[in-house]
Scaffold this active site. Structure first.
Site, short mmCIF file in Angstrom:
data_model
loop_
_atom_site.label_atom_id
_atom_site.label_comp_id
_atom_site.label_asym_id
_atom_site.label_seq_id
_atom_site.Cartn_x
_atom_site.Cartn_y
_atom_site.Cartn_z
N ARG A 118 2.73 14.29 13.69
CA ARG A 118 3.20 14.14 12.31
C ARG A 118 3.43 15.45 11.54
NH1 ARG A 118 0.27 8.75 10.03
NH2 ARG A 118 2.18 8.59 8.85
N ARG B 133 -8.63 0.16 5.21
CA ARG B 133 -7.76 1.12 4.50
C ARG B 133 -6.54 0.43 3.90
NH1 ARG B 133 -5.34 5.21 8.18
NH2 ARG B 133 -4.07 5.23 6.34
N ASP C 131 5.01 0.17 12.07
CA ASP C 131 3.73 -0.35 11.59
C ASP C 131 3.49 -1.81 12.00
OD1 ASP C 131 3.17 2.05 10.48
OD2 ASP C 131 3.36 1.43 8.40
N LYS D 180 0.83 -1.22 0.00
CA LYS D 180 0.00 0.00 0.00
C LYS D 180 0.86 1.26 0.00
CE LYS D 180 -1.69 1.61 3.98
NZ LYS D 180 -1.36 3.02 4.22
N ASN D 181 1.85 1.30 0.89
CA ASN D 181 2.60 2.54 1.03
C ASN D 181 3.48 2.85 -0.18
OD1 ASN D 181 1.39 3.00 3.45
ND2 ASN D 181 3.14 2.39 4.73
N CYS E 8 -2.68 12.87 13.38
CA CYS E 8 -3.62 11.76 13.20
C CYS E 8 -3.58 10.89 14.43
CB CYS E 8 -3.31 10.98 11.94
SG CYS E 8 -1.89 9.93 12.11
C1 UD1 Z 1 5.28 6.40 6.52
C2 UD1 Z 1 4.23 5.32 6.37
C3 UD1 Z 1 3.71 4.90 7.73
C4 UD1 Z 1 4.86 4.48 8.63
C5 UD1 Z 1 5.93 5.57 8.67
C6 UD1 Z 1 7.18 5.14 9.42
C7 UD1 Z 1 3.25 5.82 4.24
C8 UD1 Z 1 2.06 6.29 3.48
N1 UD1 Z 1 3.16 5.84 5.56
O1 UD1 Z 1 4.64 7.53 7.12
O2 UD1 Z 1 2.81 3.82 7.54
O3 UD1 Z 1 4.37 4.29 9.94
O4 UD1 Z 1 6.33 5.91 7.33
O5 UD1 Z 1 7.73 4.00 8.84
O6 UD1 Z 1 4.24 5.40 3.67
N2 UD1 Z 1 8.69 13.70 10.77
C9 UD1 Z 1 9.03 15.00 11.09
N3 UD1 Z 1 8.96 15.94 10.08
C10 UD1 Z 1 8.60 15.63 8.81
C11 UD1 Z 1 8.26 14.30 8.50
C12 UD1 Z 1 8.32 13.36 9.51
O7 UD1 Z 1 9.37 15.31 12.22
O8 UD1 Z 1 8.56 16.53 7.96
C13 UD1 Z 1 8.76 12.67 11.83
C14 UD1 Z 1 7.41 11.99 12.10
O9 UD1 Z 1 6.60 12.72 12.99
C15 UD1 Z 1 7.87 10.66 12.67
C16 UD1 Z 1 9.15 10.36 11.87
O10 UD1 Z 1 9.59 11.61 11.35
O11 UD1 Z 1 8.22 10.80 14.03
C17 UD1 Z 1 8.98 9.38 10.75
O12 UD1 Z 1 7.88 9.78 9.94
P1 UD1 Z 1 7.79 9.44 8.39
O13 UD1 Z 1 8.81 8.43 8.04
O14 UD1 Z 1 7.80 10.73 7.62
O15 UD1 Z 1 6.37 8.80 8.28
P2 UD1 Z 1 5.35 8.94 7.08
O16 UD1 Z 1 6.07 9.07 5.80
O17 UD1 Z 1 4.33 9.96 7.44
#
Ligand code: UD1
Length: 448
Positions: free
Chosen positions: A139, A415, A323, A39-40, A134
């Site tokens: 996030r 989802r 996850d 999915k991701n 969320c």
């Molecule tokens: C993706 C996955 C999600 C998974 C996560 C971590 C998708 C659609 N979702 O989410 O299922 O749980 O990776 O493997 O692929 N962060 C910041 N600033 C930013 C971006 C992120 O501080 O601009 C922090 C987040 O709050 C979190 C960490 O970085 O603590 C990792 O987040 P991130 O890898 O970005 O997760 P997603 O891409 O949202």
């Protein structure tokens, strides 16, 4: 005799929350299960498909709600989308007529922010409703913004929107202060069509980052190093059409592996890349399961085995995936002794623990650490899925539990898991998806 709580079906206010899983637990899962596409990876690949005016065909898409929402977001901005079959979409982005993605999509799937990188790369302008926090954490998206700015874009946030525009995007050296899957992919997409060379340091190494890079390369991009922490991108003037097959879903695969462990079963998860499952495999071995690896399958044997306690910390890939944290906790809740699970990625990811406690689990959460004292068995109860992965974890608990479990709010689970209950039934589980009180009672009478 099967014990169960009195089941009271409360009318849900939204159609999407009416369905529930009703499970009669206590039997081991056995057999083979086919894993769907990731999915991701698919969410980002679908967004990236509009970066060319040619037609792109994407195969092995999981047939799940998030994917349908993302395809809807594409159509909403003017892309044409046709389904060749339920796992294959043909996308053409030559008639995009809006560079703005509505809140309707972002509130359903955060990943629609990938359209920011895709549209910015192609049209040098994009606007997407700001994703909020969320269920699992606040996030922020500061790193996405930092990356776009480094490429020369002006980025504004306000009035619930994030807008990015540039006269031209120019390659840059970007260090990500935190490993972020989303920021890595978004920057990767914009940089693919920037002028010159971009280096992303401290990049995410998740399999889906590699898959997105491979997809873009198959469209003519020049991306090297995906899967390591330094990704180098040489921008190209345009991208072309391609046919691409999405990688298997490591989280879905892991979920079935944990279901095998929790129920004392023997399950072979097929159509997987075993390397992507190494952290899961390592922890299940520590917990006392036998694991057999094949070229494209992994077998978990937990029949007649005691589960042992262990320590787990969630980390970016190749560490243990956040996850998979709730599913692992459910397994350790049945181990003989005390385990700890430390969540280091998202601050609010233990919300399901209260629900699991209603099924007899003994778990104390202190800050970001769950201290789990194993119990001999879970007992069926009525519980609510607080989010996607925690929902799947509660289903696993229900499969392992004595008696009947009803999981509400399975909208979250749908989802990201294709035909979850159908695949589980294929492994011998007694589980039904029902949305009617009478049907629930009938099911309970039948299986009691
Ligand atoms: C993706 C996955 C999600 C998974 C996560 C971590 C998708 C659609 N979702 O989410 O299922 O749980 O990776 O493997 O692929 N962060 C910041 N600033 C930013 C971006 C992120 O501080 O601009 C922090 C987040 O709050 C979190 C960490 O970085 O603590 C990792 O987040 P991130 O890898 O970005 O997760 P997603 O891409 O949202």
């Amino acid at each position: 005799m099967v014990k169960y709580e009195t089941i009271v079906v409360v009318c849900a206010t939204k159609e999407e929350t009416m369905e529930q899983f009703v499970i009669k637990g206590g039997s081991p899962l056995n057999g083979r299960v086919d894993i769907s596409g990731a999915k991701n990876a698919a969410l980002a690949i679908i967004a990236a498909a509009i970066m060319t005016d040619d037609t792109v065909t994407i195969d092995n898409l999981p047939d799940v709600r998030d994917i349908r929402v993302m395809l809807g977001a594409l159509e909403d901005i003017g892309a044409s989308v046709s389904m060749v079959d339920k796992h294959t979409a043909r996308i053409n982005g030559s008639h995009i007529n809006a560079l703005s993605v509505d809140y309707e999509y972002i509130k359903k799937i955060r990943a629609s922010y990938y359209l920011l990188g895709a549209l910015l790369g192609k049209y040098k302008k994009a606007e997407v409703a700001l994703p909020g926090g969320c269920a699992i954490g606040s996030r922020p998206i500061d790193l996405h913004i930092k990356g776009f700015k480094a490429l020369g874009a002006t980025v504004d946030t306000g009035y619930g929107l994030i807008s990015a525009r540039a006269t031209e995007l120019v390659g840059s050296h970007i260090y990500l202060d935190k490993v972020s899957v989303g920021a890595t992919i978004n920057i990767l997409m914009a940089a693919a069509l920037a002028e010159g060379k971009t280096v992303i340091e401290n990049a995410a190494k998740e399999p889906h980052v590699v898959d997105v890079a491979n997809f873009l390369n198959s469209m003519g991009a020049n991306i090297r190093g995906a899967g390591t922490d330094v990704i180098r991108i040489v921008g190209v003037p345009s991208l072309h059409g391609t046919e691409y097959s999405v990688i298997p879903d490591q989280i879905e695969a892991g979920t079935f592996m944990f279901a095998a462990a929790a129920t004392g079963g023997d399950v072979t998860v097929c159509n997987v890349i075993p390397k992507h499952l190494e952290a899961t495999t390592a922890k299940l071995l520590e917990a006392g399961c036998e694991i057999l690896e094949y070229d494209d399958a992994v077998r978990v044997v937990a029949t007649d085995r005691k589960l042992f306690p262990t320590q787990v910390t969630t980390l970016p890939y190749p560490g243990f995936p956040t996850d998979m944290q709730p599913q692992m906790t459910v397994v350790l809740g049945l181990a003989e002794g005390t385990s700890t699970v430390t969540e280091s990625i998202f601050e609010n990811r233990f919300k399901y623990v209260g629900e699991l406690a209603r099924m007899g689990a003994s778990i104390k959460v202190e800050s970001n650490i769950a201290i789990i004292t194993g119990v001999e068995k879970y007992t069926g109860a009525r519980v609510s899925a607080p989010d996607l992965r925690a929902g799947a974890a509660l289903v696993i608990a229900g499969l392992a539990a004595d008696g009947i479990t009803v999981v509400d709010d399975i909208y979250f689970i749908q989802r990201g898991y294709e035909d979850f209950e159908v695949k589980l039934r294929g492994l011998g589980a007694t589980i039904e998806k029902l949305d009617d009180d009478r049907e629930v009672q009938k099911f309970i009478l039948k299986v009691s």
